[in-house]
Scaffold this motif. Structure first.
Motif, PDB file in Angstrom:
ATOM      1  N   ALA A 456      14.744  12.903   2.601  1.00  0.00           N
ATOM      2  CA  ALA A 456      14.248  11.599   2.161  1.00  0.00           C
ATOM      3  C   ALA A 456      12.733  11.599   2.147  1.00  0.00           C
ATOM      4  CB  ALA A 456      14.740  10.520   3.113  1.00  0.00           C
ATOM      5  N   VAL A 457      12.167  10.765   1.301  1.00  0.00           N
ATOM      6  CA  VAL A 457      10.711  10.613   1.301  1.00  0.00           C
ATOM      7  C   VAL A 457      10.341   9.146   1.541  1.00  0.00           C
ATOM      8  CG1 VAL A 457      10.266  12.585  -0.207  1.00  0.00           C
ATOM      9  CG2 VAL A 457      10.556  10.309  -1.209  1.00  0.00           C
ATOM     10  N   TYR A 458       9.112   8.961   1.973  1.00  0.00           N
ATOM     11  CA  TYR A 458       8.601   7.643   2.324  1.00  0.00           C
ATOM     12  C   TYR A 458       7.534   7.220   1.322  1.00  0.00           C
ATOM     13  CZ  TYR A 458       6.414   3.927   5.060  1.00  0.00           C
ATOM     14  OH  TYR A 458       5.907   2.720   5.477  1.00  0.00           O
ATOM     15  N   TYR A 459       7.510   5.929   1.020  1.00  0.00           N
ATOM     16  CA  TYR A 459       6.596   5.385  -0.001  1.00  0.00           C
ATOM     17  C   TYR A 459       6.024   4.061   0.480  1.00  0.00           C
ATOM     18  CZ  TYR A 459       5.118   3.647  -4.599  1.00  0.00           C
ATOM     19  OH  TYR A 459       4.386   3.170  -5.656  1.00  0.00           O
ATOM     20  N   GLN A 460       4.755   3.817   0.186  1.00  0.00           N
ATOM     21  CA  GLN A 460       4.234   2.463   0.413  1.00  0.00           C
ATOM     22  C   GLN A 460       3.111   2.138  -0.578  1.00  0.00           C
ATOM     23  OE1 GLN A 460       3.515  -1.051   3.158  1.00  0.00           O
ATOM     24  NE2 GLN A 460       3.417   0.737   4.466  1.00  0.00           N
ATOM     25  N   TYR A 461       3.172   0.922  -1.138  1.00  0.00           N
ATOM     26  CA  TYR A 461       2.168   0.436  -2.107  1.00  0.00           C
ATOM     27  C   TYR A 461       1.511  -0.833  -1.559  1.00  0.00           C
ATOM     28  CZ  TYR A 461       0.190  -1.878  -6.161  1.00  0.00           C
ATOM     29  OH  TYR A 461      -0.682  -2.514  -7.011  1.00  0.00           O
ATOM     30  N   TYR A 474       7.351  -1.080   0.659  1.00  0.00           N
ATOM     31  CA  TYR A 474       7.543   0.273   1.172  1.00  0.00           C
ATOM     32  C   TYR A 474       9.027   0.589   1.104  1.00  0.00           C
ATOM     33  CZ  TYR A 474       8.761  -2.152   5.548  1.00  0.00           C
ATOM     34  OH  TYR A 474       9.327  -2.989   6.468  1.00  0.00           O
ATOM     35  N   GLY A 475       9.354   1.875   1.156  1.00  0.00           N
ATOM     36  CA  GLY A 475      10.764   2.212   1.035  1.00  0.00           C
ATOM     37  C   GLY A 475      11.061   3.663   1.336  1.00  0.00           C
ATOM     38  N   ILE A 476      12.344   3.953   1.328  1.00  0.00           N
ATOM     39  CA  ILE A 476      12.833   5.315   1.536  1.00  0.00           C
ATOM     40  C   ILE A 476      13.616   5.721   0.283  1.00  0.00           C
ATOM     41  CG2 ILE A 476      14.850   4.372   2.784  1.00  0.00           C
ATOM     42  CD1 ILE A 476      15.060   6.995   4.293  1.00  0.00           C
ATOM     43  N   HIS A 485      11.581  -2.500   0.630  1.00  0.00           N
ATOM     44  CA  HIS A 485      11.252  -3.805   1.207  1.00  0.00           C
ATOM     45  C   HIS A 485       9.985  -4.336   0.550  1.00  0.00           C
ATOM     46  CE1 HIS A 485       9.961  -6.401   4.879  1.00  0.00           C
ATOM     47  NE2 HIS A 485      10.715  -7.089   4.038  1.00  0.00           N
ATOM     48  N   PHE A 486      10.118  -5.460  -0.155  1.00  0.00           N
ATOM     49  CA  PHE A 486       8.948  -6.153  -0.700  1.00  0.00           C
ATOM     50  C   PHE A 486       8.545  -7.202   0.329  1.00  0.00           C
ATOM     51  CE2 PHE A 486      10.948  -4.385  -4.460  1.00  0.00           C
ATOM     52  CZ  PHE A 486       9.858  -3.929  -5.198  1.00  0.00           C
ATOM     53  N   TYR A 487       7.251  -7.237   0.666  1.00  0.00           N
ATOM     54  CA  TYR A 487       6.807  -8.140   1.732  1.00  0.00           C
ATOM     55  C   TYR A 487       5.500  -8.822   1.348  1.00  0.00           C
ATOM     56  CZ  TYR A 487       3.509  -4.421   3.111  1.00  0.00           C
ATOM     57  OH  TYR A 487       2.497  -3.493   3.130  1.00  0.00           O
ATOM     58  N   TYR A 488       4.892  -9.480   2.287  1.00  0.00           N
ATOM     59  CA  TYR A 488       3.627 -10.213   2.155  1.00  0.00           C
ATOM     60  C   TYR A 488       3.892 -11.654   1.740  1.00  0.00           C
ATOM     61  CZ  TYR A 488      -1.202 -11.406   0.771  1.00  0.00           C
ATOM     62  OH  TYR A 488      -2.424 -12.007   0.617  1.00  0.00           O
ATOM     63  N   LEU A 538       0.304  -1.697  11.270  1.00  0.00           N
ATOM     64  CA  LEU A 538      -0.553  -1.128  10.223  1.00  0.00           C
ATOM     65  C   LEU A 538      -0.425  -1.916   8.916  1.00  0.00           C
ATOM     66  CD1 LEU A 538      -0.456   2.782  10.510  1.00  0.00           C
ATOM     67  CD2 LEU A 538      -2.390   1.241  10.860  1.00  0.00           C
ATOM     68  N   ASP A 539       0.797  -2.346   8.592  1.00  0.00           N
ATOM     69  CA  ASP A 539       0.974  -3.174   7.378  1.00  0.00           C
ATOM     70  C   ASP A 539       0.044  -4.381   7.472  1.00  0.00           C
ATOM     71  OD1 ASP A 539       3.042  -1.441   6.822  1.00  0.00           O
ATOM     72  OD2 ASP A 539       4.650  -2.864   7.318  1.00  0.00           O
TER      73      ASP A 539
END
Ligand code: SGN
Ligand code: CA
Length: 549
Positions: A456-461, A474-476, A485-488, A538-539
């Motif tokens: 698996a890989v990890y991603y965050q925008y 962020y997601g897997i 997961h869309f947040y903020y 950190l987010d």
């Protein structure tokens, strides 16, 4: 007399001694030189080619529906094509920061295109330079800081320009007349051919601005491609049902958000003469005249023939078009320019590959072709990138390494731009810092897939709110699924079944049939966040920093 004879004999003796010493010294230097050469020969040269926003859909080694790219394809035909390569964060400067540091965004701190890059960090070119490589960088970096660890550089300021581009160099700023893709290639070949120290192996970064927006082809390609028609993607008219808020609110729809002046090359005067056109799109200030205005009179004349014909056609046909026809027109204009720009990239990659062949460098040079991320070519009705969805998450990756990679190989492992630094370092026999977060791809390059265990890989925008309004997420991602997961300003989860729904049209997060998958991926995502040292704290830290900018 005797003394004369003695002197004569002595002279001959001394000459011989000197001669022998000279011969011995010469021979030993030859031996050590060839030893040195052998050592150097073992250390391969690295030619890292990266373009900006080059979608894998626009490389014929991946798909030949849109364009033929025979030169870029050569790298895969003579080497390896990664079919599942992806980025950690689908946006320009953050992707470059990840490539240079071998670290995820949340560790290297370059979360968006604006925030400064912390230049106290170790980047892989510095390690090459310290290890005795000759290093250089030409083209687009997008950091604003002078690059570290390169003996020579000529980089575009910020995004750079297609026509008569400016360059930042160690000797000051300069402007070069011509088309950016050709110029970056000229600089690259000239450094390889006559400027570098040929006693050292080289690590060269050849970084295209193309095909970044606004897509300005060379005048010849503009004329050629403006007459072509391209097949539409199946999801051009996507209405985002069964997706979350993020897809619905993103501002990258061709119909709604693509501009007439800046993108479709309609002159502001044309629109004025027509009394305005629908849909009304927020045009960029100087959207048309910014790029076009850089051309000199002679260059303008070469563009004008094609521009006149596009504008005339627009004036005549636009009033009678339905909404769907307008979308289709915008898509065609978009592809004509985007692909026209790419055809020049392909030609120029061909020039460099030919140079490597002609100079004999090809056999000991690893050639990599990639992009800083993927791009939407009308899929889901979109242009631009940023999302974890496939077209922007995946990136092209083609690698040639004679005698090490079996020609014509493909590999579908989930590799990332995070892995590049460690791969190049290992290829050069340089040890990678412990805190780099990727994995060397050398085993995969050499065909040893058994030792690769990543599942698996990890991603965050992060860049939100900003241009195109793609929400933070962020997601897997595994080969089978994608959990996001869309947040903020929302708190939404999405799950895609990558095998059953490759176009990602159905968020099945709430589907009871996927409850086990969801539970399992939540655990794995938490594990990945811990493994890569990311966290809710950190987010929040990056939200606070972003809001203060
Ligand atoms: C510019 C583009 C955007 C693009 C960002 C980031 N507009 O703002 O469409 O998303 O760059 O791109 S344009 O004025 O250049 O047309 S990135 O590749 O640098 O991340
Ligand atoms: Ca980019």
């Amino acid at each position: 007399m005797l003394s004369k004879v003695y002197l004569y004999v002595n002279q001959i003796f001394m000459k011989n001694i000197l001669g022998i010493t000279f011969v011995l010294l010469f021979a030993s230097s030859l031996i050590s030189c060839s030893k040195q050469e052998k050592i150097e020969q073992k250390r391969p040269n690295i030619l890292f080619i990266m373009s900006d926003d080059h979608a894998y859909q626009a490389i014929s080694a991946y798909s030949d529906k849109l364009i033929q790219t025979p030169n870029i394809d050569r790298i895969a035909n003579e080497g390896l094509l990664f079919t599942n390569a992806c980025v950690t964060n689908s946006i320009c400067a953050p992707s470059r920061a990840t490539i240079l540091t071998g670290k995820h965004t949340h560790i290297n701190g370059k979360i968006d295109n604006k925030m400064p890059f912390d230049t106290t960090q170790v980047t892989f070119p510095q390690l090459f330079q310290q290890a005795g490589y000759e290093t250089a960088m030409f083209g687009k970096l997008h950091f604003g800081n002078s690059p570290k660890g390169v003996d020579e550089f000529m980089i575009l300021p910020g995004q750079g320009h297609y026509i008569n581009p400016d360059f930042i160099t160690p000797r000051g700023d300069t402007t070069i007349t011509g088309y950016v893709t050709n110029i970056i290639t000229d600089l690259t070949i000239s450094w390889l051919d006559s400027k570098r120290n040929k006693e050292k192996p080289f690590m060269m970064m050849y970084l295209h601005k193309a095909p970044h927006r606004p897509w300005w082809p060379s005048p010849e390609r503009f004329a050629e491609y403006s007459k072509k028609t391209f097949p539409e993607p199946e999801t051009l008219f996507d209405d985002y049902t069964n997706r979350g808020t993020a897809a619905k609110t993103a501002e990258m729809n061709l119909y709604t958000h693509m501009t007439y002046n800046h993108d479709s090359k309609i002159r502001p005067e044309t629109i004025e003469a027509m009394g305005g056109v629908e849909p009304v799109v927020a045009e960029m200030k100087n959207g048309f005249y910014g790029p076009y205005g850089r051309a000199n009179a002679e260059q303008k004349a070469t563009y004008d023939i094609t521009l006149d014909s596009i504008n005339e056609d627009f004036m005549n046909t636009w009033p009678g078009m339905s909404m769907e026809e307008k979308m289709r027109w915008k898509y065609q204009r978009y592809m004509q320019d985007y692909l026209g720009v790419i055809s020049s990239v392909d030609d120029n990659v061909g020039r460099v590959l030919d140079y490597l062949d002609a100079s004999g460098l090809a056999k000991n040079t690893i050639v990599i072709y990639t992009s800083d991320q993927g791009f939407y070519l009308g899929e889901h009705g979109w242009f631009d990138k940023r999302f974890i969805y496939d077209e922007s998450f995946k990136t092209p990756l083609l690698v040639r390494w004679p005698n090490e990679i079996k020609p014509g190989t493909t590999n579908d492992e989930m590799v990332q731009n995070l892995d590049f630094a460690q791969t190049f370092l290992e290829a050069a026999g340089i040890s990678a810092p412990e805190d780099m977060q990727g994995e060397s791809l050398i085993p995969l390059l050499k065909g040893d897939t058994a030792s690769w265990s990543r599942e698996a890989v990890y991603y965050q925008y992060y860049e939100y709110p900003s241009v195109h309004m793609v929400k933070r997420h962020y997601g897997i991602v595994t080969k089978e699924f994608k959990l996001v997961h869309f947040y903020y300003d929302v708190d939404e989860w999405e799950l895609y079944d990558r095998l059953k729904d490759p176009q990602e049209m159905n968020n099945v997060y709430a589907d009871p049939a996927y409850a086990d998958v969801v539970a399992d991926l939540h655990v794995k995502l938490d594990e990945l966040r811990i493994q890569y040292k990311d966290s809710p704290e950190l987010d929040q830290k990056y939200i606070d920093m972003y809001e203060k900018q």
